[in-house]
Design a protein around this motif. Structure first.
Motif, short mmCIF file in Angstrom:
data_model
loop_
_atom_site.label_atom_id
_atom_site.label_comp_id
_atom_site.label_asym_id
_atom_site.label_seq_id
_atom_site.Cartn_x
_atom_site.Cartn_y
_atom_site.Cartn_z
N LEU A 185 0.13 4.39 -2.62
CA LEU A 185 0.16 5.39 -2.05
C LEU A 185 1.30 6.87 -2.78
N SER A 208 -5.47 14.50 -10.30
CA SER A 208 -5.85 13.08 -9.94
C SER A 208 -6.84 12.43 -10.72
N VAL A 230 1.51 -1.38 -0.02
CA VAL A 230 0.17 -0.07 0.01
C VAL A 230 0.76 1.06 0.11
N THR A 232 -6.71 8.89 -12.19
CA THR A 232 -8.11 8.08 -12.12
C THR A 232 -8.30 6.68 -13.08
N ILE A 271 -4.98 5.36 -6.75
CA ILE A 271 -6.03 6.26 -6.34
C ILE A 271 -6.07 7.51 -4.99
N MET A 272 -5.74 6.64 -3.90
CA MET A 272 -5.90 7.16 -2.85
C MET A 272 -4.52 7.94 -2.51
N GLY A 273 -3.02 7.31 -3.16
CA GLY A 273 -2.05 7.94 -3.09
C GLY A 273 -2.87 9.36 -4.17
N SER A 274 -3.34 9.01 -5.15
CA SER A 274 -3.56 10.00 -6.36
C SER A 274 -3.94 11.70 -5.50
N ASN A 275 -4.76 11.66 -4.40
CA ASN A 275 -5.41 12.41 -3.51
C ASN A 275 -4.64 13.12 -2.85
N VAL A 276 -3.84 12.20 -2.59
CA VAL A 276 -2.63 12.94 -1.57
C VAL A 276 -2.07 13.44 -2.20
N VAL A 286 -6.25 0.61 -6.27
CA VAL A 286 -6.80 1.11 -5.00
C VAL A 286 -5.87 2.23 -4.46
N GLY A 287 -4.48 1.53 -4.32
CA GLY A 287 -3.73 2.46 -3.00
C GLY A 287 -3.43 3.41 -4.48
#
Length: 201
Positions: free
Chosen positions: A50, A63, A46, A67, A88-93, A85-86
């Motif tokens: 990220l 982002s 993960v 995605t 996509i979460m990293g892209s928001n960060v 999934v990881g």
């Protein structure tokens, strides 16, 4: 919102889906063991995922574009949903970090080089390179790269059309009232996902 805005949303969705189809087809043609192994090694935990998502998003300043590329990779079977999934979460960060870094160093978004980094701008260059590769290259691999670039450009244009069409909703009090009318958190999550899916922001 009038009938022309609805036509723009429908047309933007059509461009988006067509671009996704072209990009996925190009990725399928290029998909080799090396690419899959590389992505697997970069997303085997993960934390790596990220960092990868944040890095890509900082590089391309979107982002949504990150995605979209992931959807293409998953759709073509090169990546799994678990791997994405990881990222996509990293892209928001990455989106948050980009805004923070720009404000920290006092860079203006009107800067020409920063504008070129935005997907809606560099995707036009991608389209030009893509069509040149398809028209001039005799090798199938280069033609596939051209298809990926053109697919990405069409897809980004579709996203921009949809975003522009629904932008006036932000100034409509009625729309805000609809969004804040629900108290159930699950319904709010579903509405948020639906609205973000439509406007890609």
């Amino acid at each position: 919102m009038d009938i022309f805005s609805l036509i723009m949303v429908a047309g933007g969705l059509a461009f988006f889906l067509y671009g996704m189809n072209i990009m996925s087809t190009g990725l399928e043609r290029m998909a080799g063991g090396k690419l899959e192994k590389l992505l697997k090694s970069m997303t085997d935990n993960v934390f790596k995922s990220l960092l990868l998502g944040a890095g890509i998003t900082i590089a391309i300043q979107s982002s949504s574009a990150t995605t979209v590329m992931l959807v293409g990779l998953v759709n073509s079977g090169i990546m799994t949903i678990d791997q994405s999934v990881g990222i996509i979460m990293g892209s928001n960060v990455g989106t948050t970090l980009t805004a923070w870094l720009l404000s920290l160093v006092g860079l203006e978004s009107s800067n020409m080089f920063l504008k070129l980094l935005k997907p809606e701008n560099f995707s036009l260059i991608f389209a030009l390179i893509g069509i040149l590769l398809i028209m001039t290259s005799k090798k199938q691999k280069k033609k596939s790269i051209g298809s990926i670039l053109i697919g990405f450009a069409i897809l980004m244009y579709g996203m921009k059309l949809m975003s522009d069409a629904v932008a006036p909703l932000a100034d409509m009090p009625e729309f805000a009232q609809v969004l804040t009318a629900f108290s159930n958190p699950l319904i709010c999550v579903l509405i948020g996902a639906l609205v973000t899916g439509i406007i890609h922001s």
